[in-house]
Scaffold this motif. Structure first.
Motif, PDB file in Angstrom:
ATOM      1  N   ASP A   1       4.392  11.182   3.461  1.00 28.79           N
ATOM      2  CA  ASP A   1       6.360  11.261   2.731  1.00 28.79           C
ATOM      3  C   ASP A   1       5.760  10.163   2.255  1.00 28.79           C
ATOM      4  O   ASP A   1       5.517   9.098   2.302  1.00 28.79           O
ATOM      5  N   PHE A   2       6.471  10.489   1.043  1.00 30.89           N
ATOM      6  CA  PHE A   2       6.832   9.138  -0.228  1.00 30.89           C
ATOM      7  C   PHE A   2       8.443   9.006  -0.401  1.00 30.89           C
ATOM      8  O   PHE A   2       9.228  10.438  -0.790  1.00 30.89           O
ATOM      9  N   ASN A   3       8.734   7.930   0.995  1.00 32.93           N
ATOM     10  CA  ASN A   3      10.553   7.532   0.929  1.00 32.93           C
ATOM     11  C   ASN A   3      10.468   6.242   0.027  1.00 32.93           C
ATOM     12  O   ASN A   3       9.625   5.598  -0.057  1.00 32.93           O
ATOM     13  N   SER A   4      11.143   6.124  -0.728  1.00 35.71           N
ATOM     14  CA  SER A   4      11.246   5.147  -1.691  1.00 35.71           C
ATOM     15  C   SER A   4      11.147   3.597  -0.826  1.00 35.71           C
ATOM     16  O   SER A   4      10.736   2.758  -1.026  1.00 35.71           O
ATOM     17  N   TYR A   5      12.635   3.848  -0.112  1.00 33.45           N
ATOM     18  CA  TYR A   5      13.011   2.622   0.677  1.00 33.45           C
ATOM     19  C   TYR A   5      10.816   2.185   1.558  1.00 33.45           C
ATOM     20  O   TYR A   5      11.671   0.973   1.698  1.00 33.45           O
ATOM     21  N   ARG A   6      10.778   3.889   1.908  1.00 40.79           N
ATOM     22  CA  ARG A   6       9.689   2.837   2.978  1.00 40.79           C
ATOM     23  C   ARG A   6       8.645   2.506   2.038  1.00 40.79           C
ATOM     24  O   ARG A   6       8.117   1.849   2.827  1.00 40.79           O
ATOM     25  N   MET A   7       8.351   2.872   0.621  1.00 40.67           N
ATOM     26  CA  MET A   7       7.634   2.588   0.128  1.00 40.67           C
ATOM     27  C   MET A   7       7.421   0.926  -0.638  1.00 40.67           C
ATOM     28  O   MET A   7       6.648   0.693  -1.353  1.00 40.67           O
ATOM     29  N   GLY A   8       8.616   0.407   0.129  1.00 38.07           N
ATOM     30  CA  GLY A   8       9.106  -1.043  -0.786  1.00 38.07           C
ATOM     31  C   GLY A   8       9.778  -1.770  -1.436  1.00 38.07           C
ATOM     32  O   GLY A   8       9.574  -2.315  -2.615  1.00 38.07           O
TER      33      GLY A   8
ATOM     34  N   SER B   1       9.940   5.847  -8.057  1.00 36.03           N
ATOM     35  CA  SER B   1       9.181   4.812  -7.703  1.00 36.03           C
ATOM     36  C   SER B   1       8.197   4.704  -7.122  1.00 36.03           C
ATOM     37  O   SER B   1       7.720   5.555  -7.131  1.00 36.03           O
ATOM     38  N   VAL B   2       7.788   3.633  -7.813  1.00 42.04           N
ATOM     39  CA  VAL B   2       5.920   2.727  -7.773  1.00 42.04           C
ATOM     40  C   VAL B   2       5.929   2.255  -6.245  1.00 42.04           C
ATOM     41  O   VAL B   2       6.803   1.506  -5.445  1.00 42.04           O
ATOM     42  N   SER B   3       5.009   2.557  -5.317  1.00 42.78           N
ATOM     43  CA  SER B   3       4.902   1.559  -3.925  1.00 42.78           C
ATOM     44  C   SER B   3       4.213  -0.043  -4.414  1.00 42.78           C
ATOM     45  O   SER B   3       3.795  -0.007  -5.217  1.00 42.78           O
ATOM     46  N   LYS B   4       4.967  -0.472  -3.307  1.00 41.89           N
ATOM     47  CA  LYS B   4       5.252  -1.410  -3.362  1.00 41.89           C
ATOM     48  C   LYS B   4       4.730  -2.580  -1.639  1.00 41.89           C
ATOM     49  O   LYS B   4       4.734  -3.415  -1.929  1.00 41.89           O
ATOM     50  N   VAL B   5       4.089  -1.391  -1.307  1.00 44.52           N
ATOM     51  CA  VAL B   5       3.487  -2.469  -0.074  1.00 44.52           C
ATOM     52  C   VAL B   5       1.984  -2.750  -0.006  1.00 44.52           C
ATOM     53  O   VAL B   5       1.092  -1.801  -1.006  1.00 44.52           O
ATOM     54  N   SER B   6       1.714  -3.671   0.523  1.00 43.98           N
ATOM     55  CA  SER B   6       0.269  -4.161   0.754  1.00 43.98           C
ATOM     56  C   SER B   6      -0.785  -3.117   0.861  1.00 43.98           C
ATOM     57  O   SER B   6      -0.277  -2.256   2.013  1.00 43.98           O
ATOM     58  N   GLY B   7      -1.772  -3.061   0.342  1.00 44.46           N
ATOM     59  CA  GLY B   7      -2.564  -2.334   0.680  1.00 44.46           C
ATOM     60  C   GLY B   7      -2.657  -0.660   0.258  1.00 44.46           C
ATOM     61  O   GLY B   7      -3.568   0.004   0.178  1.00 44.46           O
ATOM     62  N   VAL B   8      -1.485  -0.929  -0.523  1.00 45.47           N
ATOM     63  CA  VAL B   8      -1.494   0.549  -1.515  1.00 45.47           C
ATOM     64  C   VAL B   8      -1.996   0.493  -2.666  1.00 45.47           C
ATOM     65  O   VAL B   8      -0.923  -0.066  -2.966  1.00 45.47           O
ATOM     66  N   THR B   9      -1.846   1.458  -3.214  1.00 41.86           N
ATOM     67  CA  THR B   9      -2.346   1.583  -4.907  1.00 41.86           C
ATOM     68  C   THR B   9      -0.340   1.273  -5.333  1.00 41.86           C
ATOM     69  O   THR B   9       0.427   2.131  -4.857  1.00 41.86           O
ATOM     70  N   ASP B  10      -0.826   0.544  -6.446  1.00 39.30           N
ATOM     71  CA  ASP B  10       0.283   1.008  -6.697  1.00 39.30           C
ATOM     72  C   ASP B  10       1.300   2.101  -7.773  1.00 39.30           C
ATOM     73  O   ASP B  10       0.629   2.583  -8.648  1.00 39.30           O
ATOM     74  N   SER B  11       1.080   3.582  -7.136  1.00 38.76           N
ATOM     75  CA  SER B  11       0.935   4.543  -7.413  1.00 38.76           C
ATOM     76  C   SER B  11       3.045   5.476  -7.007  1.00 38.76           C
ATOM     77  O   SER B  11       3.225   4.754  -5.853  1.00 38.76           O
ATOM     78  N   ASN B  12       3.503   6.392  -7.979  1.00 43.73           N
ATOM     79  CA  ASN B  12       3.985   7.136  -7.720  1.00 43.73           C
ATOM     80  C   ASN B  12       4.736   8.256  -7.666  1.00 43.73           C
ATOM     81  O   ASN B  12       5.185   9.381  -7.420  1.00 43.73           O
ATOM     82  N   SER B  13       2.942   8.825  -7.143  1.00 44.93           N
ATOM     83  CA  SER B  13       2.849  10.185  -6.498  1.00 44.93           C
ATOM     84  C   SER B  13       2.486  10.352  -5.161  1.00 44.93           C
ATOM     85  O   SER B  13       1.475   9.064  -5.340  1.00 44.93           O
ATOM     86  N   ILE B  14       1.644  11.184  -5.019  1.00 42.96           N
ATOM     87  CA  ILE B  14       1.079  11.645  -3.827  1.00 42.96           C
ATOM     88  C   ILE B  14      -0.054  12.018  -3.930  1.00 42.96           C
ATOM     89  O   ILE B  14      -0.410  13.849  -4.189  1.00 42.96           O
ATOM     90  N   THR B  15      -1.163  11.350  -3.700  1.00 43.64           N
ATOM     91  CA  THR B  15      -2.609  12.008  -3.104  1.00 43.64           C
ATOM     92  C   THR B  15      -3.536  11.803  -2.099  1.00 43.64           C
ATOM     93  O   THR B  15      -3.180  10.872  -1.376  1.00 43.64           O
ATOM     94  N   ASP B  16      -4.492  11.946  -2.415  1.00 46.50           N
ATOM     95  CA  ASP B  16      -5.195  12.205  -0.569  1.00 46.50           C
ATOM     96  C   ASP B  16      -5.198  10.766  -0.744  1.00 46.50           C
ATOM     97  O   ASP B  16      -5.724   9.986   0.941  1.00 46.50           O
ATOM     98  N   ALA B  17      -6.005  10.502  -1.710  1.00 49.49           N
ATOM     99  CA  ALA B  17      -6.591   8.598  -1.292  1.00 49.49           C
ATOM    100  C   ALA B  17      -4.987   7.933  -1.703  1.00 49.49           C
ATOM    101  O   ALA B  17      -5.498   7.443  -0.387  1.00 49.49           O
ATOM    102  N   TRP B  18      -3.405   8.228  -2.077  1.00 51.16           N
ATOM    103  CA  TRP B  18      -3.100   7.605  -1.660  1.00 51.16           C
ATOM    104  C   TRP B  18      -2.370   7.837  -0.377  1.00 51.16           C
ATOM    105  O   TRP B  18      -1.720   6.682   0.196  1.00 51.16           O
TER     106      TRP B  18
END
Length: 456
Positions: A278-285, A336-353
């Motif tokens: 899931d990509f939930n902007s709030y959850r992703m920081g 929005s871009v991920s702001k969670v430590s250990g997660v790539t600063d990305s705004n999309s879903i990939t397998d690596a993400w």
């Protein structure tokens, strides 16, 4: 993430069937969509919607006696699944009067609670139809899906969900000779939660081992569940939103029992990935991105774009990325871009993400185990049915979407905070009264080549 079906149906009338009733005519509300070319030229497609079978009145083929009332079967009429399918008829729907569903100028509004002449209805789920007897099949590899939504009247605890599931085009009518109702009457539902509350699966009533719910006057669960791949384009309310692919090891609608359903402690042993990625902007920081007065301002309507990118830029390639874009007030807003430590600063879903997110949050990675984006892409290439719904959550009060969940975790724990709703919010017995007039509106659906369906 949790069942979209277990809580919602008529209080007084029955629900779901396989024969066709004749007491109420079935007229599908209009909901046209647009198909767009690479040049941005769009043409209208005459599509309609139909109500899911689980909400419909189920009665004897020769009369008015309910086959299912409240959350229990009439065991005389429905002694077993096959007998029930022969004895019971699924009738047409009064969309506005019974279900609170209204169509106007291409928009579809779903009211949360509707007081009808004979019943009180809670929530709804509808499917887009290509014809009177077939669902519209979306094949979205190397394509984008765009729609407008208004969640301003959808508070904590409610979920306006617009999503794709790998149902049969005809609702299972050709596969199962006992299914006489088919897609016209909303049969054949499935999703990655493998729900057990679906009253007819594979053309037979799910009466075996049926157990009425302890906290839902309308729902229960049978021996069987119904599983398939699911692409949650949109699960949201005024506080939070999530974009979530879920995958299964099976193709198409599949009846499950036992471990394959992944129930309870066997959640990660079943054929489907119930958690999804899931990509939930709030959850992703990013707590300033989505909500009232925020970057995407949920106090008014906006446009949601989802792009399915393939590895080679062709319709036959492998799904490699899912992108999200918003448009509001004439402005294109990147996700929005991920702001969670250990997660790539990305705004999309990939397998690596997804792998990084699962590790950072300490979540079980069943998404990767069951094939990840390649598996999701397989479903998108075969064709999926669009579901539009509004629902509340008798399992965990929708806290997984809009609050801190699990509730025994501190909100500062990575992945626990998903929105600003209180952990005491979303209790169905409360919001079905206090938020009865809530609603969600969907409209202006467009599909087409990448970057062809939206603009400032």
């Amino acid at each position: 993430m949790f069942s979209k079906t277990s809580l919602l149906s008529l209080l007084a009338a029955g629900a779901s069937a396989q024969q066709v009733g004749t007491l109420t005519s079935e007229t599908h509300p209009s909901m046209p969509i647009q198909s767009c070319s690479a040049a941005g030229s769009c043409t209208s497609v005459s599509t309609t919607v139909t109500m899911d079978a689980n909400w419909r009145w189920l009665h004897t083929t020769e009369g008015y006696t309910n086959c299912y009332t409240g959350n229990e079967w009439n065991t005389t009429i429905c002694a077993d699944g096959a007998t029930c399918a022969a004895n019971c008829a699924l009738d047409g729907a009064d969309y506005s009067g019974t279900y609170g569903v209204t169509a106007s100028s291409g928009d579809l509004t779903l009211k949360f609670v509707t007081e009808g002449s004979y019943s009180t209805n809670i929530g709804s789920r509808l499917y887009l139809m290509a014809s009177e007897s077939k669902y519209y099949m979306f094949k979205l590899l190397n394509k984008e899906f765009t729609f407008d939504v208004d969640v301003s009247n959808l508070p904590c605890g409610l979920n306006g969900a617009l999503y794709l599931v790998e149902m049969d085009e005809d609702g299972g009518m050709a596969k199962y000779s006992t299914n006489k109702a088919g897609a016209k009457y909303g049969t054949g539902y499935c999703d990655t939660q493998c729900p057990h509350d679906i009253k007819f699966i594979d053309g037979e009533a799910n009466v075996e081992d049926w157990t009425p719910s302890s906290n839902d006057a309308n729902a229960g669960s049978g021996k069987y569940g119904t599983c398939c791949n699911e692409m949650d384009l949109w699960e949201a309310n005024v506080v939070s939103a999530a974009l979530t692919p879920h995958v299964c090891s099976v193709e198409g609608q599949t009846r499950c029992s036992g471990t394959d359903c992944g129930d309870g402690d066997e959640r990660y042993s079943g054929v489907c990935d119930k958690d999804g990625c899931d990509f939930n902007s709030y959850r992703m920081g990013d707590q300033s991105f989505y909500g009232k007065g925020k970057t995407v301002d949920t106090s008014s309507k906006f446009t949601v774009v989802t792009q399915f990118i393939t590895n080679d830029g062709t319709d036959s390639g492998t799904l490699s990325e899912i992108r999200r874009i918003y448009v509001q007030g004439g402005k294109v807003i990147q996700n929005s871009v991920s702001k969670v430590s250990g997660v790539t600063d990305s705004n999309s879903i990939t397998d690596a993400w997804c792998n990084e997110q699962k590790t950072a949050f300490g979540d079980t990675n069943s998404f990767e185990k069951l094939g990840g984006l390649a598996s999701m892409g397989g479903s998108l290439s075969r064709g999926m049915v669009l579901a539009l719904s509004v629902w509340d959550d008798h399992a965990v009060n929708m806290l997984w979407l809009d609050s801190t969940y699990p509730t025994d975790k501190d909100a500062t724990t990575p992945g626990a905070a998903r929105g600003t709703c209180e952990t005491s919010s979303g209790v169905p017995s409360e919001i079905e009264t206090s938020a009865a007039s809530s609603s969600v509106t969907y409209g202006n659906i467009k599909i087409g080549a990448i970057n062809s369906t939206y603009g400032a």
